[in-house]
Design an enzyme around this catalytic site. Sequence first.
Site, PDB file in Angstrom:
ATOM      1  N   ALA C  35       0.852  -1.197   0.000  1.00  0.00           N
ATOM      2  CA  ALA C  35       0.000   0.000   0.000  1.00  0.00           C
ATOM      3  C   ALA C  35       0.881   1.237   0.000  1.00  0.00           C
ATOM      4  O   ALA C  35       1.783   1.361   0.826  1.00  0.00           O
ATOM      5  CB  ALA C  35      -0.902  -0.002   1.230  1.00  0.00           C
ATOM      6  N   HIS C  51     -10.500  -0.777   1.368  1.00  0.00           N
ATOM      7  CA  HIS C  51      -9.670  -1.656   0.543  1.00  0.00           C
ATOM      8  C   HIS C  51      -9.142  -2.835   1.365  1.00  0.00           C
ATOM      9  O   HIS C  51      -9.125  -3.955   0.880  1.00  0.00           O
ATOM     10  CB  HIS C  51      -8.504  -0.880  -0.074  1.00  0.00           C
ATOM     11  CG  HIS C  51      -8.881  -0.131  -1.312  1.00  0.00           C
ATOM     12  ND1 HIS C  51      -8.002   0.650  -2.007  1.00  0.00           N
ATOM     13  CD2 HIS C  51     -10.056  -0.054  -1.992  1.00  0.00           C
ATOM     14  CE1 HIS C  51      -8.619   1.184  -3.054  1.00  0.00           C
ATOM     15  NE2 HIS C  51      -9.855   0.783  -3.055  1.00  0.00           N
TER      16      HIS C  51
END
Lengths: 175, 175, 175
Positions: C35, C51
């Site tokens: 990420a 997410h």
Amino acid sequence: MSGRSLLVLGGARSGKSRYAQARVEQMGNAPAFIATAQAYDAEMANRIARHRADRDSRWTTFETPLDLPEAIADAARKADAVLVDCLTLWLSNLLLAEKDVDAAGAALERAILACPRPVALVANEVGFGIVPDNALARRFRDEAGWLNQRLARISDEVVLVAAGLPMILKPPPSP
Amino acid sequence: MSGRSLLVLGGARSGKSRYAQARVEQMGNAPAFIATAQAYDAEMANRIARHRADRDSRWTTFETPLDLPEAIADAARKADAVLVDCLTLWLSNLLLAEKDVDAAGAALERAILACPRPVALVANEVGFGIVPDNALARRFRDEAGWLNQRLARISDEVVLVAAGLPMILKPPPSP
Amino acid sequence: MSGRSLLVLGGARSGKSRYAQARVEQMGNAPAFIATAQAYDAEMANRIARHRADRDSRWTTFETPLDLPEAIADAARKADAVLVDCLTLWLSNLLLAEKDVDAAGAALERAILACPRPVALVANEVGFGIVPDNALARRFRDEAGWLNQRLARISDEVVLVAAGLPMILKPPPSP
């Protein structure tokens, strides 16, 4: 006649409405046009008038800023194919009226799946620019993207129109 | 040599110019580059210089902010293939000069159809973002979309470039 | 296992992350999620949380706002497939930190080419709107387009996602 559904995505002035209209004229002889636009100002009134002038006398027009699921059911009783133009203005109307967008999207899905006539939906693709400055525009962009994904999932065929020409996102089921 | 036409659409920094250039270098050995850009400021001057540095000595450059139809006819007499880069800046120049955009578009169509050499046109696709705040940007976006549709209709081949890679909108006619 | 690379481009709320995740789950049983997002505010924290909730327990998450090439090498030692989500936020982090974007892009290319595991990269396509008003947004748009082109060149497969559905920009090599 089958209740097949077609989702037509496109940018501004991409020819998506004209493309969708031509497709729906092949689906039925007495099609319904469900307009979600509201003419707040002269610019929008012009756009609505121009779109209406593009349609011939076979078409019946329904105007529905908010109650789209009901309008689809109603139009399917009076016409043999249904065109909704466009989902993105409908979403904009829902947000302005502070409606529950998620519930409205679910109701729209049900209306399309239950519709006994072919349905075509026009929607704007608005997510290919840079992040908008203001939070309202970002929320609108998010909701529009989610609505498009949701409708794409249940549609039998999905195309993305640019410069009047379609790119196939989901091919129609083979006959 | 045929007068085939190719329209290359793409976003900002999509590689559309480089793609179009490579295609035109296959169409002719002594191609013409018609630049519509005007260097108002350092940022634009840099972009023009970078694009020029990408082209080798086979190319002849013409600069034409406004009189594009005439420039195409002229370039076709002096070169064996013609690249116009780009239509969207030309449109911007027309709007700034308060020209009749519709008449200019019609004249451009005629120039392309009459051109005895292959012509490739580069244009921006600008309609996939949210509605711009100001009316001038909305008008520009509308006119750009309409111009792209108009050119796509008469072009023999249309591609949309993203990340340097082409998607086919209208396949080239089979030989 | 091959080190094949996949680049997934898409607009905002296009379903590109979900599409990339599904693809990576077919590439490995113990995949790594890198990420690049930083939660500056509640809006971004919500997106990150949403997410993360989409991923199941097979995934290991790494957070890397800046040192992406190193993180890819590290993740490839601990997992059997690597997903980077997303390049555009990484670029934004680099610009904010006033890093050399070009050198960072070159280091990223080397890390992908050297990676012994399959790598998928998610990136935003941001160049299909009108020219942004402010110079910073224009620079960001330029750099994002160049980065996407650069990665597309070295990727084995490139897709553009709209409404959750992929369009093929570069088909996967035949097996």
